[in-house]
Scaffold this motif. Structure first.
Motif, PDB file in Angstrom:
ATOM      1  N   GLU A 604      43.599  49.109  46.410  1.00 21.86           N
ATOM      2  CA  GLU A 604      44.584  49.967  45.772  1.00 21.86           C
ATOM      3  C   GLU A 604      45.645  49.153  45.043  1.00 21.86           C
ATOM      4  O   GLU A 604      46.041  49.473  43.919  1.00 21.86           O
ATOM      5  CB  GLU A 604      45.248  50.880  46.798  1.00 21.86           C
ATOM      6  CG  GLU A 604      44.341  51.961  47.370  1.00 21.86           C
ATOM      7  CD  GLU A 604      43.513  51.445  48.518  1.00 21.86           C
ATOM      8  OE1 GLU A 604      43.632  50.243  48.850  1.00 21.86           O
ATOM      9  OE2 GLU A 604      42.727  52.238  49.086  1.00 21.86           O
ATOM     10  N   THR A 605      46.145  48.060  45.685  1.00 25.93           N
ATOM     11  CA  THR A 605      47.195  47.241  45.072  1.00 25.93           C
ATOM     12  C   THR A 605      46.698  46.569  43.803  1.00 25.93           C
ATOM     13  O   THR A 605      47.393  46.538  42.778  1.00 25.93           O
ATOM     14  CB  THR A 605      47.688  46.192  46.074  1.00 25.93           C
ATOM     15  OG1 THR A 605      48.153  46.845  47.269  1.00 25.93           O
ATOM     16  CG2 THR A 605      48.814  45.359  45.485  1.00 25.93           C
ATOM     17  N   ILE A 606      45.478  46.023  43.863  1.00 24.21           N
ATOM     18  CA  ILE A 606      44.928  45.339  42.683  1.00 24.21           C
ATOM     19  C   ILE A 606      44.739  46.319  41.532  1.00 24.21           C
ATOM     20  O   ILE A 606      45.100  46.035  40.382  1.00 24.21           O
ATOM     21  CB  ILE A 606      43.598  44.650  43.042  1.00 24.21           C
ATOM     22  CG1 ILE A 606      43.825  43.547  44.078  1.00 24.21           C
ATOM     23  CG2 ILE A 606      42.925  44.084  41.794  1.00 24.21           C
ATOM     24  CD1 ILE A 606      42.557  42.916  44.599  1.00 24.21           C
ATOM     25  N   LYS A 607      44.192  47.515  41.830  1.00 29.97           N
ATOM     26  CA  LYS A 607      43.951  48.471  40.754  1.00 29.97           C
ATOM     27  C   LYS A 607      45.257  48.982  40.160  1.00 29.97           C
ATOM     28  O   LYS A 607      45.361  49.200  38.946  1.00 29.97           O
ATOM     29  CB  LYS A 607      43.106  49.637  41.265  1.00 29.97           C
ATOM     30  CG  LYS A 607      42.695  50.604  40.149  1.00 29.97           C
ATOM     31  CD  LYS A 607      41.568  51.511  40.565  1.00 29.97           C
ATOM     32  CE  LYS A 607      41.114  52.373  39.407  1.00 29.97           C
ATOM     33  NZ  LYS A 607      39.960  53.214  39.712  1.00 29.97           N
ATOM     34  N   GLN A 608      46.282  49.165  41.018  1.00 32.89           N
ATOM     35  CA  GLN A 608      47.574  49.618  40.511  1.00 32.89           C
ATOM     36  C   GLN A 608      48.199  48.572  39.603  1.00 32.89           C
ATOM     37  O   GLN A 608      48.814  48.893  38.576  1.00 32.89           O
ATOM     38  CB  GLN A 608      48.514  49.932  41.685  1.00 32.89           C
ATOM     39  CG  GLN A 608      49.798  50.628  41.278  1.00 32.89           C
ATOM     40  CD  GLN A 608      49.548  51.996  40.653  1.00 32.89           C
ATOM     41  OE1 GLN A 608      48.625  52.697  41.042  1.00 32.89           O
ATOM     42  NE2 GLN A 608      50.379  52.370  39.683  1.00 32.89           N
ATOM     43  N   ALA A 609      48.031  47.276  39.948  1.00 31.63           N
ATOM     44  CA  ALA A 609      48.564  46.211  39.101  1.00 31.63           C
ATOM     45  C   ALA A 609      47.861  46.171  37.745  1.00 31.63           C
ATOM     46  O   ALA A 609      48.427  45.695  36.753  1.00 31.63           O
ATOM     47  CB  ALA A 609      48.428  44.867  39.809  1.00 31.63           C
ATOM     48  N   CYS A 610      46.639  46.684  37.705  1.00 30.07           N
ATOM     49  CA  CYS A 610      45.879  46.710  36.447  1.00 30.07           C
ATOM     50  C   CYS A 610      46.212  47.929  35.592  1.00 30.07           C
ATOM     51  O   CYS A 610      45.632  48.105  34.514  1.00 30.07           O
ATOM     52  CB  CYS A 610      44.385  46.691  36.733  1.00 30.07           C
ATOM     53  SG  CYS A 610      43.801  45.188  37.543  1.00 30.07           S
ATOM     54  N   GLY A 611      47.099  48.799  36.066  1.00 36.92           N
ATOM     55  CA  GLY A 611      47.437  49.990  35.306  1.00 36.92           C
ATOM     56  C   GLY A 611      46.828  51.255  35.854  1.00 36.92           C
ATOM     57  O   GLY A 611      46.924  52.314  35.214  1.00 36.92           O
ATOM     58  N   GLY A 612      46.154  51.176  37.000  1.00 35.91           N
ATOM     59  CA  GLY A 612      45.556  52.351  37.601  1.00 35.91           C
ATOM     60  C   GLY A 612      44.304  52.794  36.857  1.00 35.91           C
ATOM     61  O   GLY A 612      43.665  52.020  36.137  1.00 35.91           O
ATOM     62  N   ARG A 613      43.937  54.041  37.010  1.00 36.58           N
ATOM     63  CA  ARG A 613      42.710  54.562  36.425  1.00 36.58           C
ATOM     64  C   ARG A 613      42.760  54.588  34.900  1.00 36.58           C
ATOM     65  O   ARG A 613      41.714  54.609  34.248  1.00 36.58           O
ATOM     66  CB  ARG A 613      42.433  55.960  36.953  1.00 36.58           C
ATOM     67  CG  ARG A 613      43.538  56.948  36.633  1.00 36.58           C
ATOM     68  CD  ARG A 613      43.242  58.310  37.251  1.00 36.58           C
ATOM     69  NE  ARG A 613      42.004  58.883  36.703  1.00 36.58           N
ATOM     70  CZ  ARG A 613      41.538  60.081  37.061  1.00 36.58           C
ATOM     71  NH1 ARG A 613      42.181  60.783  37.994  1.00 36.58           N
ATOM     72  NH2 ARG A 613      40.439  60.548  36.515  1.00 36.58           N
ATOM     73  N   ASN A 614      43.991  54.616  34.300  1.00 38.10           N
ATOM     74  CA  ASN A 614      44.125  54.686  32.841  1.00 38.10           C
ATOM     75  C   ASN A 614      44.264  53.319  32.189  1.00 38.10           C
ATOM     76  O   ASN A 614      44.351  53.226  30.963  1.00 38.10           O
ATOM     77  CB  ASN A 614      45.335  55.542  32.459  1.00 38.10           C
ATOM     78  CG  ASN A 614      45.142  56.995  32.846  1.00 38.10           C
ATOM     79  OD1 ASN A 614      44.044  57.528  32.741  1.00 38.10           O
ATOM     80  ND2 ASN A 614      46.203  57.620  33.323  1.00 38.10           N
ATOM     81  N   GLY A 615      44.339  52.228  32.972  1.00 42.01           N
ATOM     82  CA  GLY A 615      44.436  50.907  32.405  1.00 42.01           C
ATOM     83  C   GLY A 615      45.714  50.715  31.608  1.00 42.01           C
ATOM     84  O   GLY A 615      46.781  51.216  31.983  1.00 42.01           O
TER      85      GLY A 615
END
Length: 746
Positions: A604-615
């Motif tokens: 979850e932390t890594i994906k949120q740092a990447c901008g979440g589902r919308n990038g």
């Protein structure tokens, strides 16, 4: 013996063509000397004198052959007085059979071909073939062991080497002339082996310790000329011979009445047409439907109609129909008698031998059963073919007689419309002893009436060659069509073991509707390919194949080796497969986060740092940050603020911090049209890789030399494109964070 045959010599040697190569010779008396038989009656049979036969280019002359044999025909002599010969019987050329039948002859016994036997593990004998100098191939039975031991030295061939119809047409069996030479060999144990040999091997016999006992005996004909078109030797017939027949099917001819209860002639014509075409359809199921068969039917029917006596009487029609039934009964009796003979003199003795000696009895029964099956199938095939030919002719004669009966029953109408002369002609139509009339006779009389000999010869040759050219061209066209169809059928039969052509669409990941794999091929190989494809997908699904992870040169020189590194890949496509739609450009970006905090290594932390589902929006602006561990990071964005925000979010995952505010620069490179190459594009987190390496003294396995030390590396792929955390991700991250090589050191 009847008085009209007593002391009558059979001293005329006559030949008839059996096939395009073989001329069958036999001795007979002068048939035209028989009362009621003229040269015109014999002409349709295709008889050749010995002189004419020897002048045939490339012909093989045979006398006294068991096979091949031409069909035997008979004809009843009309108005024959008591005590004199009532009928005449002789051989007929195979190609002239249709014309002979139209001229009033009937088939007494069909022709016979040469049956051969290929080598087989279950049989002790095979058909050996000796080739003579005139091109004839003499067939005779031979033990398989003897053929294997001496066949090559004698120049003998097996039946399997005969691959086309032209070679089959040269096969003979049991002939008095021609006949190959014989040779002998003294074998171990004092025995003598004797066999025929091919004429071309006469000079080689002594080299193999054979003694020549006799030479070949042949009848020489003319020198071979250019080959004619033989439809059986074309590629369609060769391909069809590989496919084989599906079996023999028996049909029953339908019977219909001439009129209905009200005497309606239209209904009768309709029933006659149904019967005729129904019979043809049933016969084609037996002999095989093909364009060649259709063309052969057209040719034979045209020849029959062309030579048909349109002034034949009803009595003669009835007599011809009765003769056909008599011949059919004879053929049926011959088929049954042949089977009974094999049963009585072959199967029963074999069964008795089997009761005394099982191996010997089984061997005898196997050979007898094989020969019996070959003879029976050949007889049944001849019976069916004759039944079809005679059935078609019977229908034509039956229809002709009824149409003539209809016309003669309306003589008043004919007289009123066409006059008295036509009425008298209709009344005389088909009267007994009427003068024969056919299209062939009418055309022949017209040609012979031409006063100028040169014009007459021109017209005669023109008509004959035009017909033959049309027939041969028709066979070329028909065989070309059959060749293509037969080759396609053969190819499909060869692929039956592999199954039908199938198309399969596979979705390896049910959560990803966009990723599909399409496989095509035969069913059986496709099953194995499907399993292999799914196995390969599972093998490389979460692994990097050839991914290059690098760093700037100054980082390599300044920074110390890092332990945990997070490499994140973004893509302009939100889910695999990682390729853009038609007309669009695929954009990818890869960022490496050095010295990642273990506490931050969750999905979850890594994906949120990447901008979440919308990038986030990627573009031409570059944010460069210098880190406290001596390394640096760069992130591209659509604007300077977008790039800086994404850089700070990713640096938050690292143990290092920014030592100063990020530097913003712009990539102003353009394409050929003058537009910026890096256009604002939304990119989405695709996957990431955790690279974990520690210095382990004496490490084994995937050790890497780095800054003078030996390091162990552990890495794997974590999916970020999914809506929810993939199953097993926590366990995978925990495994990646373990110290490499620690399990080998305590």
């Amino acid at each position: 013996m009847p008085s009209y045959t007593r002391n009558v010599k059979r001293d005329n040697l006559v030949f008839v063509p059996v096939n395009p190569k073989i001329l069958y010779g036999f001795k007979t008396k002068d048939l035209t000397s028989i009362s009621g038989v003229s040269a015109a009656d014999i002409a349709p049979l295709g008889h050749l004198t010995a002189t004419a036969a020897s002048g045939r280019a490339g012909a093989i002359l045979v006398v006294g052959a068991n096979a091949p044999k031409p069909p035997r025909v008979t004809k009843r002599i009309s108005a024959a007085a008591a005590g004199v010969q009532q009928s005449v019987s002789t051989f007929c050329a195979t190609s002239s059979l249709a014309g002979a039948l139209a001229a009033g002859w009937n088939v007494a016994k069909p022709g016979r071909g040469v049956l051969t036997r290929n080598a087989s593990a279950s049989r002790g004998t095979l058909t050996a073939i000796a080739t003579l100098s005139n091109g004839a191939r003499y067939c005779f039975p031979m033990n398989k062991a003897d053929f294997d031991a001496h066949g090559a030295a004698l120049g003998l061939e097996s039946a399997a080497t005969i691959t086309n119809q032209g070679e089959r047409d040269s096969l003979v069996r049991g002939t008095r002339l021609p006949r190959p030479g014989r040779a002998s060999l003294e074998v171990a144990g004092g025995g003598t082996f004797v066999s025929f040999f091919s004429s071309s091997f006469s000079g080689e016999l002594g080299k193999n310790n054979f003694h020549q006992l006799s030479e070949e005996v042949i009848l020489n004909g003319a020198a071979p000329a250019a080959a004619d078109i033989v439809r059986e030797s074309l590629s369609s017939e060769l391909t069809r011979s590989q496919i084989g027949r599906a079996g023999v099917r028996v049909f029953r001819a339908l019977q219909t009445t001439q009129t209905d209860s009200n005497g309606n002639i239209i209904r009768w014509l309709w029933n006659a047409g149904n019967q005729f075409f129904g019979l043809i359809g049933a016969a084609f199921k037996i002999i095989g439907v093909s364009f060649t068969a259709l063309w052969a039917l057209v040719v034979s029917t045209v020849q029959y109609v062309w030579n048909f006596n349109w002034n034949i009487s009803d009595r003669e029609l009835d007599q011809q129909l009765q003769n056909s039934l008599n011949v059919l009964a004879a053929l049926l009796g011959g088929t049954v008698g042949n089977s009974i003979g094999y049963l009585a003199c072959g199967v029963l003795p074999g069964a008795y031998i089997f009761s005394l000696n099982e191996p010997l009895g089984a061997h005898v029964l196997a050979n007898v059963a094989e020969e019996m099956a070959e003879e029976f199938l050949a007889n049944v095939n001849n019976l069916i073919r004759y039944s079809f030919i005679s059935g078609v002719q019977a229908l034509l004669m039956w229809g002709f007689r009824n149409v003539r009966k209809l016309i003669k029953s309306n003589i008043a109408f004919v007289q009123a419309v066409f006059g008295d002369k036509a009425a008298r002609a209709v009344q005389a139509w088909g009267q007994p002893n009427s003068k024969p009339w056919s299209f062939a006779l009418a055309l022949n009389n017209a040609v012979e009436s031409i006063p100028n000999t040169a014009v007459q010869n021109f017209v005669e040759e023109f008509l004959e060659e035009a017909w033959e050219g049309c027939v041969e061209a028709g066979y070329v066209v028909a065989n070309s069509l059959d060749a293509y169809i037969a080759q396609q059928k053969l190819a499909s039969q060869q692929q039956l073991i592999l199954g039908q052509q199938r198309y399969v669409e596979v979705q390896p990941d049910r959560t990803n509707e966009r990723e599909r794999i399409i496989l095509a091929g035969p069913e059986q190989p496709l099953k194995a390919a499907l399993v292999q494809t799914l196995s390969n997908y599972q093998l490389i699904e979460n692994r990097d194949v050839g991914q290059l992870v690098g760093m700037p040169a100054d980082d390599y020189l300044r920074a110390k080796p890092q332990s945990i590194r997070l490499v994140i890949t973004f893509s302009s496509v939100s889910s695999p497969p990682w390729k853009a739609a038609a007309g669009q450009r695929l954009v990818t970006a890869t960022y490496a986060v050095p010295d990642v905090k273990r506490s931050k290594c969750d999905w979850e932390t890594i994906k949120q740092a990447c901008g979440g589902r919308n990038g986030y929006l990627w573009g031409r602006y570059r944010a460069t940050g210098i880190l406290s561990n001596g390394r640096q990071m760069q992130v591209m964005g659509a604007t300077g603020d977008e790039a800086e925000d994404r850089l700070r979010a990713l640096v938050a995952l690292s143990e290092a911090t920014l030592v100063k505010k990020p530097t913003i620069s712009e990539d102003r490179s353009e394409d050929a049209s003058g537009s910026y190459t890096k256009q604002p594009t939304r990119i989405y987190p695709a996957f990431c890789t955790i690279m974990n390496q520690y210095q382990v003294p004496g490490a084994r396995g995937s050790s890497i030399r780095l800054n003078g030390g030996e390091y162990m590396r552990r890495q794997d792929k974590i999916l970020l494109w999914t809506e929810e955390k993939p199953f097993g991700t926590d366990e995978l991250i925990a495994e990646l964070l373990r110290k490499p090589g620690a399990e080998e050191h305590t």
